[in-house]
Design a protein around this motif. Structure first.
Motif, PDB file in Angstrom:
ATOM      1  N   PHE A 225     103.570  33.351  63.605  1.00 18.46           N
ATOM      2  CA  PHE A 225     102.778  32.130  63.507  1.00 18.46           C
ATOM      3  C   PHE A 225     103.082  31.194  64.667  1.00 18.46           C
ATOM      4  N   SER A 226     104.363  31.028  64.996  1.00 17.93           N
ATOM      5  CA  SER A 226     104.743  30.117  66.071  1.00 17.93           C
ATOM      6  C   SER A 226     104.208  30.583  67.411  1.00 17.93           C
ATOM      7  N   TRP A 227     104.044  31.903  67.579  1.00 13.35           N
ATOM      8  CA  TRP A 227     103.544  32.422  68.849  1.00 13.35           C
ATOM      9  C   TRP A 227     102.024  32.418  68.916  1.00 13.35           C
ATOM     10  N   ARG A 228     101.348  32.672  67.805  1.00 14.53           N
ATOM     11  CA  ARG A 228      99.892  32.813  67.860  1.00 14.53           C
ATOM     12  C   ARG A 228      99.177  31.468  67.972  1.00 14.53           C
ATOM     13  N   VAL A 229      99.824  30.377  67.557  1.00 12.01           N
ATOM     14  CA  VAL A 229      99.191  29.061  67.640  1.00 12.01           C
ATOM     15  C   VAL A 229      99.512  28.473  69.008  1.00 12.01           C
ATOM     16  N   PRO A 230      98.530  28.308  69.887  1.00 13.58           N
ATOM     17  CA  PRO A 230      98.806  27.891  71.270  1.00 13.58           C
ATOM     18  C   PRO A 230      99.619  26.604  71.380  1.00 13.58           C
ATOM     19  N   LEU A 231      99.297  25.589  70.591  1.00 11.46           N
ATOM     20  CA  LEU A 231     100.024  24.320  70.698  1.00 11.46           C
ATOM     21  C   LEU A 231     101.492  24.496  70.342  1.00 11.46           C
ATOM     22  N   LEU A 232     101.768  25.212  69.253  1.00 14.54           N
ATOM     23  CA  LEU A 232     103.163  25.433  68.859  1.00 14.54           C
ATOM     24  C   LEU A 232     103.906  26.253  69.899  1.00 14.54           C
ATOM     25  N   GLN A 350     104.682  20.055  62.109  1.00 16.32           N
ATOM     26  CA  GLN A 350     104.612  19.903  60.651  1.00 16.32           C
ATOM     27  C   GLN A 350     103.182  19.869  60.151  1.00 16.32           C
ATOM     28  N   ARG A 351     102.281  19.238  60.885  1.00 12.43           N
ATOM     29  CA  ARG A 351     100.882  19.155  60.469  1.00 12.43           C
ATOM     30  C   ARG A 351     100.160  20.487  60.601  1.00 12.43           C
ATOM     31  N   THR A 352     100.591  21.298  61.545  1.00 14.96           N
ATOM     32  CA  THR A 352      99.908  22.561  61.821  1.00 14.96           C
ATOM     33  C   THR A 352     100.367  23.685  60.913  1.00 14.96           C
ATOM     34  N   THR A 353     101.614  23.647  60.480  1.00 11.65           N
ATOM     35  CA  THR A 353     102.216  24.769  59.769  1.00 11.65           C
ATOM     36  C   THR A 353     101.966  24.673  58.271  1.00 11.65           C
ATOM     37  N   PRO A 354     101.454  25.737  57.643  1.00  8.96           N
ATOM     38  CA  PRO A 354     101.283  25.733  56.186  1.00  8.96           C
ATOM     39  C   PRO A 354     102.628  25.627  55.473  1.00  8.96           C
ATOM     40  N   THR A 408     102.269  20.334  81.459  1.00 11.93           N
ATOM     41  CA  THR A 408     101.142  19.406  81.555  1.00 11.93           C
ATOM     42  C   THR A 408      99.847  20.136  81.841  1.00 11.93           C
ATOM     43  N   VAL A 409      99.863  21.005  82.839  1.00 14.46           N
ATOM     44  CA  VAL A 409      98.654  21.757  83.203  1.00 14.46           C
ATOM     45  C   VAL A 409      98.208  22.629  82.026  1.00 14.46           C
ATOM     46  N   SER A 410      99.168  23.274  81.383  1.00 12.57           N
ATOM     47  CA  SER A 410      98.848  24.164  80.271  1.00 12.57           C
ATOM     48  C   SER A 410      98.229  23.406  79.109  1.00 12.57           C
ATOM     49  N   LEU A 411      98.807  22.241  78.754  1.00 13.20           N
ATOM     50  CA  LEU A 411      98.296  21.480  77.620  1.00 13.20           C
ATOM     51  C   LEU A 411      96.924  20.896  77.920  1.00 13.20           C
ATOM     52  N   VAL A 412      96.712  20.415  79.144  1.00 14.85           N
ATOM     53  CA  VAL A 412      95.411  19.844  79.512  1.00 14.85           C
ATOM     54  C   VAL A 412      94.331  20.925  79.490  1.00 14.85           C
ATOM     55  N   ARG A 413      94.632  22.087  80.047  1.00 11.95           N
ATOM     56  CA  ARG A 413      93.643  23.169  80.085  1.00 11.95           C
ATOM     57  C   ARG A 413      93.305  23.682  78.686  1.00 11.95           C
ATOM     58  N   SER A 414      94.264  23.592  77.755  1.00  6.31           N
ATOM     59  CA  SER A 414      94.018  24.094  76.408  1.00  6.31           C
ATOM     60  C   SER A 414      92.998  23.249  75.648  1.00  6.31           C
ATOM     61  N   ASP A 425      95.237  26.533  64.656  1.00  7.68           N
ATOM     62  CA  ASP A 425      95.533  27.935  64.355  1.00  7.68           C
ATOM     63  C   ASP A 425      94.269  28.765  64.537  1.00  7.68           C
ATOM     64  N   PRO A 426      94.265  29.728  65.452  1.00  6.90           N
ATOM     65  CA  PRO A 426      93.061  30.543  65.671  1.00  6.90           C
ATOM     66  C   PRO A 426      92.639  31.336  64.443  1.00  6.90           C
ATOM     67  N   GLU A 427      93.562  31.619  63.540  1.00  9.25           N
ATOM     68  CA  GLU A 427      93.244  32.418  62.361  1.00  9.25           C
ATOM     69  C   GLU A 427      92.985  31.577  61.119  1.00  9.25           C
ATOM     70  N   ALA A 428      93.008  30.238  61.271  1.00  7.13           N
ATOM     71  CA  ALA A 428      92.798  29.367  60.117  1.00  7.13           C
ATOM     72  C   ALA A 428      91.336  29.385  59.694  1.00  7.13           C
ATOM     73  N   VAL A 429      91.119  29.156  58.407  1.00  7.49           N
ATOM     74  CA  VAL A 429      89.754  29.074  57.887  1.00  7.49           C
ATOM     75  C   VAL A 429      89.091  27.815  58.446  1.00  7.49           C
ATOM     76  N   PRO A 430      87.867  27.900  58.977  1.00  3.00           N
ATOM     77  CA  PRO A 430      87.202  26.708  59.522  1.00  3.00           C
ATOM     78  C   PRO A 430      87.107  25.587  58.494  1.00  3.00           C
ATOM     79  N   ASP A 431      87.344  24.390  59.011  1.00  5.77           N
ATOM     80  CA  ASP A 431      87.259  23.187  58.179  1.00  5.77           C
ATOM     81  C   ASP A 431      88.267  23.167  57.043  1.00  5.77           C
TER      82      ASP A 431
END
Length: 443
Positions: A225-232, A350-354, A408-414, A425-431
């Motif tokens: 989970f920590s690896w698949r979520v780009p922000l984390l 904390q907000r991103t992780t179930p 900085t470059v990585s976060l801005v481009r994301s 999370d790319p695998e999270a259910v929309p909405d």
């Protein structure tokens, strides 16, 4: 109590239960961080320990981070937080109490100190991961940023000031009394945790057999989970890079300040301790910065201050008053920026992780981010020996700046807003709604 005073008090403590948790964490951090210097000093004073023994003693304090952190996150998944914190701090108090008893009864040995610091480090791994998962249980919504700022401030102050306090206590009160005060601090932390009225129903790690997944599978889930979520992933890797070279900077600064800048030990300690005021400033301005610039820009700004400010240390020269002032200012800005970054990084995670993965994912972050600390200290010492303290310090600070630029470059481009949430999370259910930390079953 006047209404305006009540509102300011409420803003300070967030919730009554969080105030009790915050107090317990502050006392536990004070006890633990003061021991990082106090116990090695006891080894030098009472056992005439040499540099090799002291080095091994320091290594024993960091080794549990690499050995136990991932296991702690998996083991804590689905378990109640409050009993874990009570048990961990009680055990730490008993372990620490062995040292003053050994001094009084003349059976102190370096091997006992190795065992004590390693054991306390191992138990603290469980307590720290548990605390990271407990904060969003006690505080939800927008107030989580405020709560994390309180926790980060006390943690940063303990990290900066408590080791020096341990040395002061040893010099004025002696080893047994100083260590006993640490035991008392742990016990008072236990008392604070006991007064928390909130009870939470632990969320099961996964549906299935009734026992949930095994330890190894939970560790794997936290890592994945920590690896698949780009922000984390970006936050964790940046923290690991920063901690690697930050420890090199701190190690080299001790040598550079004494040998090249002609600082006395007292002046050296003063530059770092006064610099701890930056942590307080960071906690005070973090929320305002987030509202003004947004979370992503605040993360970038905070890490920028923490990374760029130390660059002036190997570059400054001149009268001692000037160099000491510049170094102190560098540590103030470094502490301010790092505290701001840590507050928003922790909140985003904390907000991103179930709920089901909060403990394993928190453990993954600590394992990767904190696992580089010992390596950085050793790297700094080696580089200082071969290149000289000033040159090695300059290279280490340049590495900090380079890491910040890449982040900085990585976060801005994301395109991430840096706030955190299920949308990261790319695998999270929309909405999908933000996860609720836990379900209260009464007070």
């Amino acid at each position: 109590m006047p209404s305006d005073l009540r509102s300011r008090t409420a803003a300070l403590v967030v919730t009554p239960d969080f105030a009790r948790f915050w107090l317990g964490q502050a006392l536990a951090n004070l006890a633990g961080k003061s021991m990082t210097l106090l116990i090695p000093l006891v080894a030098v004073v009472s056992l005439n320990a040499g540099s090799t023994e002291v080095g091994l003693l320091n290594s024993a304090q960091f080794l549990p981070l690499l050995v136990f952190t991932l296991f702690a996150g998996a083991w804590l998944s689905g378990r109640a937080h409050r009993p874990t914190l009570i048990t961990a701090n009680t055990v730490n108090a008993l372990l620490l109490a062995l040292v003053p008893l050994a001094i009084v009864f003349h059976w102190l040995s370096i091997y006992l100190l190795y065992a004590v610091v390693f054991s306390i480090g191992a138990i603290t791994c469980f307590a720290d991961v548990c605390a990271l998962a407990y904060a969003p249980v006690l505080v939800v919504g927008d107030r989580l940023v405020v709560a994390n700022s309180r926790l980060e401030t006390t943690y940063a102050l303990a990290t900066v000031a408590a080791p020096g306090l341990g040395g002061i206590l040893l010099g004025s009160l002696g080893g047994p009394t100083s260590l006993t005060l640490g035991v008392v601090a742990y016990l008072f932390a236990v008392g604070a945790f006991l007064t928390i009225r909130h009870r939470s129903v632990p969320v099961a790690p996964a549906a299935g057999s009734g026992q949930g997944p095994g330890i190894l599978r939970l560790i794997g889930q936290g890592l994945r989970f920590s690896w698949r979520v780009p922000l984390l992933r970006r936050l964790t890797l940046q923290a690991a890079w920063f901690n690697l070279f930050e420890q090199a900077v701190l190690t080299l600064y001790l040598v550079h300040a004494v040998r090249d800048l002609d600082f006395s030990p007292g002046l050296l300690g003063l530059t770092m301790t006064v610099g701890g005021a930056g942590s307080v400033l960071g906690s005070l301005f973090a929320t305002r910065l987030g509202r003004s610039f947004g979370a992503a820009r605040t993360l970038i700004t905070g890490m920028g201050l923490a990374s760029v400010a130390p660059l002036v240390i190997p570059l400054v020269s001149g009268p001692r008053l000037v160099t000491a002032t510049v170094c102190t200012a560098a540590f103030v800005l470094y502490g301010l920026g790092l505290t701001v970054f840590n507050i928003f990084s922790l909140t985003a995670r904390q907000r991103t992780t179930p709920d089901t993965l909060l403990a394993p994912a928190s453990a993954t972050n600590r394992f990767v981010a904190f696992g580089t600390i010992g390596i950085g200290a050793a790297l700094g010492g080696w580089a200082g020996t071969w290149l000289g303290a000033r040159t090695a310090l300059l290279l280490a600070t340049v590495a900090l700046v380079a890491g910040w630029l890449v982040f900085t470059v990585s976060l801005v481009r994301s395109g991430s807003d840096g706030e955190g949430g299920r949308h990261e999370d790319p695998e999270a259910v929309p909405d999908a709604p933000l996860p609720v930390a836990a379900v209260a079953d009464g007070v």
